[in-house]
Design a protein around this motif. Structure first.
Motif, PDB file in Angstrom:
ATOM      1  N   ASN A 312       0.801  -1.220   0.000  1.00  0.00           N
ATOM      2  CA  ASN A 312       0.000   0.000   0.000  1.00  0.00           C
ATOM      3  C   ASN A 312       0.837   1.274   0.000  1.00  0.00           C
ATOM      4  N   GLY A 313       2.031   1.197   0.578  1.00  0.00           N
ATOM      5  CA  GLY A 313       2.874   2.391   0.657  1.00  0.00           C
ATOM      6  C   GLY A 313       3.448   2.802  -0.690  1.00  0.00           C
ATOM      7  N   ALA A 316       0.783   4.707  -2.551  1.00  0.00           N
ATOM      8  CA  ALA A 316       0.556   6.007  -1.909  1.00  0.00           C
ATOM      9  C   ALA A 316       1.657   6.991  -2.287  1.00  0.00           C
ATOM     10  N   TYR A 328      -1.138   8.961   4.291  1.00  0.00           N
ATOM     11  CA  TYR A 328      -0.992   7.506   4.405  1.00  0.00           C
ATOM     12  C   TYR A 328      -1.250   7.085   5.852  1.00  0.00           C
ATOM     13  N   ARG A 330      -2.844   3.944   6.802  1.00  0.00           N
ATOM     14  CA  ARG A 330      -3.246   2.534   6.897  1.00  0.00           C
ATOM     15  C   ARG A 330      -2.940   1.972   8.281  1.00  0.00           C
TER      16      ARG A 330
END
Length: 422
Positions: A312-313, A316, A328, A330
Motif C-alpha cells: 500500500n505504501g 501512496a 498515508y 493505513r
C-alpha cells in the motif's frame, strides 16, 4: 506512448517499487518510469521466501509481483543487477554501479532493509544463512530438505517472525530445530509475554527446542563447515546449519550520503517522511521498509517492515509524486503461517503501550482473537485461525473509542456490535 519530458525514478526492486510503478501508469502518468533493482530477479514479494516457497508448497514464480513481460508492456524501464551508488539531489541524478547516470524529476527510494548480522566468531563458516532475498530462499530450501533427509540439526538465532516461520518450514522437512532467543518468549517484542508463550507452546508441540534468555556467542566448525553453536549460558548446541534471524536494518546509506533526514536507530531508524511519504527533499519520496512515516492515525512516527506496508505504501508514494493529496494512514497489518496455524495482526501495540490483553474464543483450540487495550481502547488485534474479521478489528483500532472488554471477549457479541462505552 511515453512522454520523455518527465522522468520518475524508483530505486528498489521489491514490492513497494513495483506497485509504485504500476500505480504511476494506472494513474495516467505518461513520462518515463525507471525502476532500478540491485538483484537480477525482477521484483518479487517477500512473504513466500519464509512461507510457501520455502516449504516447497508454492512455485518460485508465485513470488513475482508481475509477469516479466508486464514491464515492457507498461513502458517501465528495468535496470536490474545494478545498485545505485550515488544520489546527487542538486543535479537530480542517480549514478549506478556501472557508471550510468539517470536524471529524475521525482525519485522514490524503496531500498528496503537488510538482515542484521551476528558479530560473533564463526559467521564466515559454510552453513550460516540469512533469509531476505529470493536467492537466500533458493539455497535455504535445499539446505532444509537435506537436513530433513539426514536427520540434521538447524539452529536459528532469533525467535521473531522469520525465525519461527523458518522453524516451521524446517520441521516440515524433518530437520531437528533449536531456536536461541535472548527474550523469555518468542515474539516478545511483537506480542508481549502473553501471546509469545502461545507461540512457544505451538512450536514445542511440533518438536522445536528453545533456548530462552540466551545469546549465541560462537559458531564452531571443522574444515570450514558448521558443527555447533555456543551460547552465553555455557551451553553447546549441535548444528549442521545456522539461520541468523535477528531482525533487519533499513537500507539508508544512499539517503544518508545524500543528506536526507533520517530517524535514529533507537527510534526504529529509516528515512524520515511525512504523511505523504515525502522526505526532507520535496522531490524525493520513500516507501516500504525503509520509510519512517508520520502516522496520522496513530500519532507517532512509525517504520513498518511488513508486506502490507509495501503493498500500500508504494502506490501512496506514487500518487504523492503525481501531486495527489495523500495522507498515508493505513492500520499496520501483517500475517503469518506456521504449521496448521494462520494468523493476521492489525494495529500497533509495542511493549509498555497496553494495560490489558483480552482473548475472544478458545486459545486452547487455537481459534481465537487477542486484543491489546489501553484504557479500554483497542490498540491492536490478532486473529488466529479465525477469518474475515480484519475489517472489524481495524475499525475498532481506527475508532480510538473505549469499548466494553467483556463484550469484546464474548464470541456471542458480533465484533461490529462491540459498541463504544462512555
Amino acid at each position: 506512448m511515453v512522454d520523455a519530458d518527465q522522468t520518475f525514478v524508483i530505486v528498489g526492486g521489491g514490492l513497494a517499487g513495483a506497485k509504485a510503478a504500476e500505480t504511476l501508469r494506472a494513474e495516467g502518468f505518461t513520462g518515463r518510469v525507471i525502476l532500478i533493482g540491485d538483484e537480477r530477479d525482477h521484483p518479487y514479494e517477500r512473504p513466500p521466501l519464509s512461507k510457501g516457497y520455502l516449504t516447497g508448497k508454492d512455485p518460485r514464480e508465485g513470488a513475482f509481483v508481475h509477469e516479466q513481460g508486464w514491464y515492457a508492456q507498461a513502458d517501465v524501464e528495468l535496470h536490474l543487477g545494478q545498485p545505485v551508488t550515488t544520489l546527487d539531489r542538486q543535479a537530480k541524478v542517480v549514478r549506478l554501479g556501472d557508471g550510468t547516470t539517470l536524471a529524475y524529476d521525482k525519485l522514490l527510494l524503496a531500498t528496503g532493509a537488510e538482515p542484521r548480522r551476528l558479530d560473533v566468531p564463526g559467521t564466515d563458516l559454510a552453513g550460516v544463512h540469512h533469509l531476505r532475498r529470493l536467492s537466500h530462499a533458493d539455497r535455504l530450501q535445499g539446505v532444509l530438505a537435506a537436513l530433513g533427509r539426514d536427520n540434521g540439526h538447524l539452529v536459528i538465532a532469533g525467535g521473531g517472525w522469520i525465525g519461527l516461520e523458518v522453524a516451521a518450514a524446517a520441521r516440515g522437512y524433518g530437520a531437528e530445530v533449536t531456536v536461541i532467543e535472548s527474550a523469555p518468549t518468542p515474539l516478545h517484542q511483537a506480542l508481549g509475554p502473553e501471546l509469545g508463550q502461545f507461540f512457544a507452546d505451538l512450536h514445542a508441540e511440533h518438536g522445536v527446542r528453545f533456548a530462552f534468555g540466551a545469546k549465541l556467542t560462537e559458531i564452531t566448525g571443522q574444515d570450514g563447515m558448521v558443527l555447533a553453536v555456543r551460547t552465553d549460558d555455557g551451553e553447546e548446541h549441535p548444528a549442521h546449519a545456522v539461520v541468523v534471524a535477528i531482525g533487519a536494518a533499513p537500507r539508508t546509506a544512499l539517503a544518508e550520503n545524500a543528506g536526507l533526514a533520517l530517524v535514529d536507530r533507537d527510534h526504529g531508524g529509516g528515512i524520515a517522511v511525512d504523511a505523504a511519504l515525502r522526505t526532507s527533499d520535496p522531490d524525493v519520496h520513500a516507501a516500504g521498509d525503509v520509510a519512517a512515516a508520520e502516522h496520522p492515525l496513530l500519532g507517532v512516527r512509525l517504520r513498518v517492515e511488513h508486506w502490507a506496508n509495501a503493498l500500500n505504501g508504494g502506490p501512496a508514494a506514487a500518487r504523492a509524486m503525481l501531486g495527489r493529496d495523500v495522507s498515508y494512514d493505513r492500520v499496520p497489518y501483517f500475517f503469518s503461517d506456521q504449521y496448521d496455524l494462520g494468523m493476521e495482526y492489525s494495529g500497533w501495540a509495542p511493549p509498555g503501550s497496553y494495560d490489558q490483553v483480552v482473548v475472544r474464543g478458545d486459545a486452547g483450540r487455537r481459534e481465537f482473537i487477542a486484543f491489546w487495550l489501553k484504557d479500554r481502547r483497542v490498540l491492536a488485534g490478532m486473529n488466529v485461525n479465525v477469518w474475515d474479521v480484519t475489517e472489524h478489528i481495524q475499525a475498532l483500532v481506527r475508532s480510538g473509542a473505549p469499548v466494553d472488554p467483556d463484550a469484546l471477549a464474548d464470541p456471542a457479541v458480533p465484533l461490529d456490535r462491540v459498541l463504544p462505552v462512555s
